[in-house]
Design an enzyme around this catalytic site. Structure first.
Site, mmCIF file in Angstrom:
data_model
loop_
_atom_site.group_PDB
_atom_site.id
_atom_site.type_symbol
_atom_site.label_atom_id
_atom_site.label_comp_id
_atom_site.label_asym_id
_atom_site.label_seq_id
_atom_site.Cartn_x
_atom_site.Cartn_y
_atom_site.Cartn_z
ATOM 1 N N LEU A 358 0.820 -1.214 0.000
ATOM 2 C CA LEU A 358 0.000 0.000 0.000
ATOM 3 C C LEU A 358 0.850 1.258 0.000
ATOM 4 O O LEU A 358 1.967 1.266 0.517
ATOM 5 C CB LEU A 358 -0.922 0.003 1.222
ATOM 6 C CG LEU A 358 -1.817 -1.233 1.416
ATOM 7 C CD1 LEU A 358 -2.708 -1.052 2.631
ATOM 8 C CD2 LEU A 358 -2.652 -1.502 0.164
ATOM 9 N N CYS A 359 0.289 2.321 -0.525
ATOM 10 C CA CYS A 359 1.001 3.596 -0.628
ATOM 11 C C CYS A 359 0.859 4.406 0.655
ATOM 12 O O CYS A 359 0.352 5.539 0.656
ATOM 13 C CB CYS A 359 0.467 4.393 -1.820
ATOM 14 S SG CYS A 359 0.666 3.548 -3.391
ATOM 15 N N THR A 360 1.301 3.804 1.768
ATOM 16 C CA THR A 360 1.278 4.490 3.055
ATOM 17 C C THR A 360 2.349 3.879 3.952
ATOM 18 O O THR A 360 2.531 2.645 3.950
ATOM 19 C CB THR A 360 -0.092 4.374 3.755
ATOM 20 O OG1 THR A 360 0.032 4.805 5.125
ATOM 21 C CG2 THR A 360 -0.605 2.945 3.746
#
Length: 408
Positions: A358-360
């Protein structure tokens, strides 16, 4: 193995590969159709219930709170082992009914039940744990509309809390239940012509590993229940004392000494007096029954270095296992027990950060772990993953594939 992995006393390893339910990690993942996946061990579930029953008072009823893990196959297996199921939504109610258990052994708790949910519960003849005076009024109306007397118990918000609890559910202003000090007035005005009054649900907290805290809460719960029984307009048939039994997740935590808690419960059961003496007592458990039976597997898709830190990139993460990421109640993030499932131990290790796709930066599978040197294609396993996993996670986040689940 490291001290962290020594905690996993029931781990089975063959040829340095983790075994679960008599099968290798790779075989299980293949059976599930690939990663990411949850694997649940049915023999462990059976043994956990059997062991708990052997310690607890023989007359104590055990219920499974299916919010901990509502996978239909798990619920069906648990339904054959316990005395009842507790649900928290319409969908969970359908899963519970589908398990084949007698609907009269199902109860429904939740602080904001929709009228449609109440109507379904009344029609199914399950016990509805009433959480507010307005909810009770709605049940009066449904009694007339459907021509069925709703079976009700009052969820009581006690004036005490479960000390050292992972999640406090009582003891102050809460959205759960009716405050204990309001119950005399509620019971005095109860219309038993419109509802079938069944009893009380007194729940003060969850995820507790300290016997002394649980014993103190049980003392206060039984004392409150006895007072409420004396005020009830008809004999009380049922008192749900909640659960609260915890499991160890993090380094330094020890398994709960259930035997001490059970012995004290035996004393409390024998000491009951008056109308309370004949009430069935229910312990409602979720995490304690299923948490340690679950394993979350994901696969390493990439390995890279960033300014001296080694990252193992995987196809799993917080979108499937929010609690493991540290974003489901942890104030300071700690690691669940994590291993490389096909390289369980080795003298040569490296410190790694295990992260998801995920982009976090919150998407953490394991942080600062000393593990055998892993390669792309290896399997990462997160233990203690049987409770609050798939359905407690934001699986729609970034639209990655949903996680697979398999009971073996």
């Amino acid at each position: 193995m490291s001290k962290e992995h020594d905690r996993l006393k029931r781990i089975t390893v063959k040829d340095n590969v983790l075994q679960v339910a008599g099968r290798s990690a790779g075989q299980l993942v293949t059976m599930a159709g690939g990663t990411p996946c949850y694997i649940y061990d049915r023999k462990f579930l059976t043994k956990r219930v059997e062991t708990l029953r052997s310690m607890m008072p023989s007359e104590l009823k055990l219920h499974y709170a299916i919010k901990a893990n509502p996978m239909p196959a798990v619920v069906q297996h648990m339904a054959a082992l316990v005395d009842g199921l507790d649900v928290a939504s319409q969908k969970e109610l359908m899963v519970a009914i589908g398990s084949g258990i007698d609907p009269e052994a199902i109860s429904f708790a939740g602080p904001a039940k929709r009228v449609e949910e109440l109507k379904s519960a009344v029609a199914a003849n399950i016990v509805i744990n009433v959480e507010s005076c307005l909810e009770l009024e709605r049940l009066y109306e449904l009694s007339e509309e459907l021509g069925i007397k709703p079976r009700v118990a009052f969820r009581v918000n006690p004036d005490f809390e479960l000390k050292s609890s992972g999640m406090k559910m009582a003891g102050g202003p809460k959205q759960f239940g009716i405050d204990a000090e309001l119950m005399p007035e509620v019971l005095a005005g109860l219309d038993t012509g419109k509802v079938d009054f069944y009893g009380f649900h007194i729940f003060s907290g969850s995820q507790n590993l300290k016997p002394e805290a649980l014993i103190d809460a049980h003392d206060k719960t039984f004392e409150l229940a006895e007072r409420l029984c004396e005020l009830a307009p008809v004999p009380v048939r049922h008192v749900n004392i909640g659960g609260g039994l915890g499991i160890p997740y993090f380094p330094g935590e020890q398994s709960l000494d259930v035997a001490v808690v059970a012995e004290h419960l035996k004393e409390l059961m024998l000491a009951r007096t008056g109308c309370f003496k004949n009430s069935e007592i229910v312990m409602e458990l979720g995490r304690y029954l299923v948490g340690e039976a679950g394993y979350y597997f994901c696969q390493i898709t990439d390995k890279k270095e960033s300014r001296g830190q080694t990252f193992l990139m995987t196809d799993g993460g917080l979108h499937h296992h929010l609690s493991n990421s540290g974003n489901f109640g942890q104030v300071i993030r700690k690691n669940y027990p994590v291993l490389i499932a096909n390289r369980v131990d080795s003298e040569e290790k490296e410190q790694v950060e295990i992260v998801g796709p995920l982009c976090t930066p919150l998407d953490i599978v394991g942080a600062k772990l000393d593990l055998p040197i892993a390669e792309v294609g290896d399997l990462v396993v997160v233990f203690q993953s049987g409770a609050y996993g798939a359905t407690a996670s934001p699986q729609g986040f970034l639209s990655h594939p949903y996680v697979r689940e398999l009971l073996v």
